[in-house]
Design a protein around this motif. Structure first.
Motif, PDB file in Angstrom:
ATOM      1  N   GLU A 143     -77.777  38.779  42.564  1.00 33.81           N
ATOM      2  CA  GLU A 143     -78.306  39.549  41.444  1.00 33.81           C
ATOM      3  C   GLU A 143     -79.295  40.624  41.909  1.00 33.81           C
ATOM      4  O   GLU A 143     -79.338  41.727  41.373  1.00 33.81           O
TER       5      GLU A 143
ATOM      6  N   PHE B 298     -77.941  31.343  34.866  1.00 34.80           N
ATOM      7  CA  PHE B 298     -77.140  32.309  35.623  1.00 34.80           C
ATOM      8  C   PHE B 298     -75.692  32.384  35.139  1.00 34.80           C
ATOM      9  O   PHE B 298     -74.949  33.267  35.549  1.00 34.80           O
TER      10      PHE B 298
ATOM     11  N   ARG C 216     -73.408  30.180  35.964  1.00 32.98           N
ATOM     12  CA  ARG C 216     -72.598  29.821  37.133  1.00 32.98           C
ATOM     13  C   ARG C 216     -72.257  28.331  37.113  1.00 32.98           C
ATOM     14  O   ARG C 216     -72.155  27.691  38.149  1.00 32.98           O
TER      15      ARG C 216
ATOM     16  N   TYR D  87     -77.062  27.296  46.553  1.00 36.03           N
ATOM     17  CA  TYR D  87     -76.255  28.134  45.662  1.00 36.03           C
ATOM     18  C   TYR D  87     -77.136  28.972  44.739  1.00 36.03           C
ATOM     19  O   TYR D  87     -76.829  30.139  44.464  1.00 36.03           O
TER      20      TYR D  87
ATOM     21  N   CYS E 150     -77.072  33.032  44.458  1.00 34.70           N
ATOM     22  CA  CYS E 150     -76.943  33.722  43.168  1.00 34.70           C
ATOM     23  C   CYS E 150     -78.089  34.697  42.952  1.00 34.70           C
ATOM     24  O   CYS E 150     -77.887  35.827  42.494  1.00 34.70           O
TER      25      CYS E 150
END
Length: 416
Positions: free
Chosen positions: A412, A353, A355, A404, A408
């Motif tokens: 998306e 991701f 992230r 988390y 995420c």
């Protein structure tokens, strides 16, 4: 040596897989083997002292790495040359050694224990320095060279350590010769391939500082993760002594096997997961993650069953100590190890991701909790307290990572 290590250009992909698996497996089992041998040859207290010193070396290995590995690994455009990475790694290895000396100075260890801790830090710093070469091999699609180095360096150090300890029963001397063998291994299996002196020209300080800026948060997160994984061992050493550390280390070993097997399962799926995510096949991506989680859950059930029925006699035989009183703690630790295997999967998901910056916040929070609560659990419940603290920390990390990742994924999906 160089010609033999490099070999031909045939079957590189297959050699990459085989040698990487061999090197990773031997490296993963080195801790268990060396700790068990130390306990058998020099007694449980010496085994606990060695295990504690090894974990300190592992903690400061994160300083040697400084989070540069993933950055160097993915620098296929060669934004920075091997020379820049080598100079940065020399500096971080020196920082790791200095940090080890400072830690020993403020910890009040006996001279013998302080010597063992420092020599294990030096032993792991050799790993940290070898890593810069091995990542460069991988960047050039020569992962098999890294696997060979890992395999032969580890075997050399293990053989020297066991031989000296068996002959002398002197832990300090065995650690000294093991550290020397580790350094010799770097020269034989890494520097002999790539060279050293040609890369020691005048460093580009600006590029070196740029690498440090890019990696400092990853280094901090890695350091905190290493502390979290060993927090119970540190608390047991401080409150209960070296013999208790040896018993805890014995019941902790199954978690290493779980994570090694989980790594074998996760890595082959990574490329496919990246492709699915980049092609916006979200359901297929989520299904892939779910399948791996299910496999880890099945492994957990099997590990708990084996741990209950066979864990005590097998670990007792391997480590030469009676772990019957710690059967419950063993099962708790196995549960924690399985949660950490899931955390490893979610870590890779966050990397896909892009992230990864949030990792610092997660590890920072869990680090504070581990520093505050683990000594309390150990003080109240002894080794079982250390096992419970480990399980709770892994559960906390899993929930934070999973939460988390879900956010995420939802973000998306909304963008789509």
């Amino acid at each position: 040596m160089r010609k033999w290590l490099i070999g031909s250009d045939r079957n590189i992909s297959r050699r990459n897989i085989i040698w990487n698996m061999l090197g990773s497996t031997v490296y993963a089992f080195a801790t268990l083997f060396l700790t068990a041998v130390t306990g058998h040859l020099a007694g449980e207290a010496a085994g606990g002292r060695f295990s504690f010193a090894f974990s300190v070396g592992q903690l400061l290995l994160s300083v040697s790495y400084f989070g540069v590995r993933p950055y160097h690994q993915t620098d296929v455009a060669v934004r920075y040359s091997f020379r820049e990475y080598l100079h940065v790694r020399i500096a971080t290895c020196v920082l790791s050694l200095v940090s080890g000396l400072c830690y020993i100075g403020i910890s009040g260890f006996t001279p013998g224990k302080g010597a063992v801790v420092f020599l294990m830090v030096l032993f792991k710093v050799a790993d940290g320095f070898a890593d810069v070469y091995e990542v460069e091999f991988q960047r050039r699609n020569r992962l098999y060279l890294a696997g060979k180095s890992n395999f032969f360096r580890t075997l050399l150090s293990m053989a020297v350590y066991v031989a000296v300890l068996a002959l002398t029963r002197n832990l300090v001397l065995a650690c000294l010769t093991a550290a020397a063998a580790a350094i010799a291994g770097v020269i034989l299996f890494d520097i002999s391939v790539e060279g050293f002196f040609p890369y020691l020209g005048r460093p580009d300080w600006e590029k070196g500082k740029a690498i440090v800026r890019e990696c400092v948060l990853i280094c901090a997160a890695s350091f905190m993760e290493s502390y979290i994984l060993n927090a119970s061992k540190y608390a047991i050493e401080a409150g209960m002594g070296d013999a208790a550390v040896y018993s805890y280390t014995a019941i902790f070993q199954p978690t290493m096997v779980i994570n090694l097997v989980a790594g074998y399962i996760i890595r082959p799926f990574l490329t496919g997961m990246v492709i699915k995510w980049e092609r916006r096949r979200r359901r297929a991506f989520a299904a892939e993650v779910g399948k791996i989680m299910a496999v880890i859950a099945a492994l957990t059930v099997a590990a708990l069953a084996l741990g209950y029925y066979l864990g005590v006699p097998v670990l007792g035989m391997i480590c030469g100590t009676d772990v019957t009183p710690y059967r419950g703690a063993l099962l708790v630790v196995v549960g924690g190890g399985s949660l950490y295997a899931c955390v490893t999967l979610l870590y890779y998901v966050l990397m896909i991701f892009r992230r990864q910056k949030f990792l610092f916040a997660i590890y920072g929070l869990v680090f504070v909790v581990s520093w505050l609560l683990t000594p309390w659990f150990v003080g109240k419940m002894g080794i079982m307290g250390g096992a419970v603290a480990y399980f709770l920390l892994m559960a906390m990390m899993f929930l934070l990572f999973a939460g988390y990742v879900a956010l995420c994924f939802a973000s998306e999906k909304n963008k789509k």
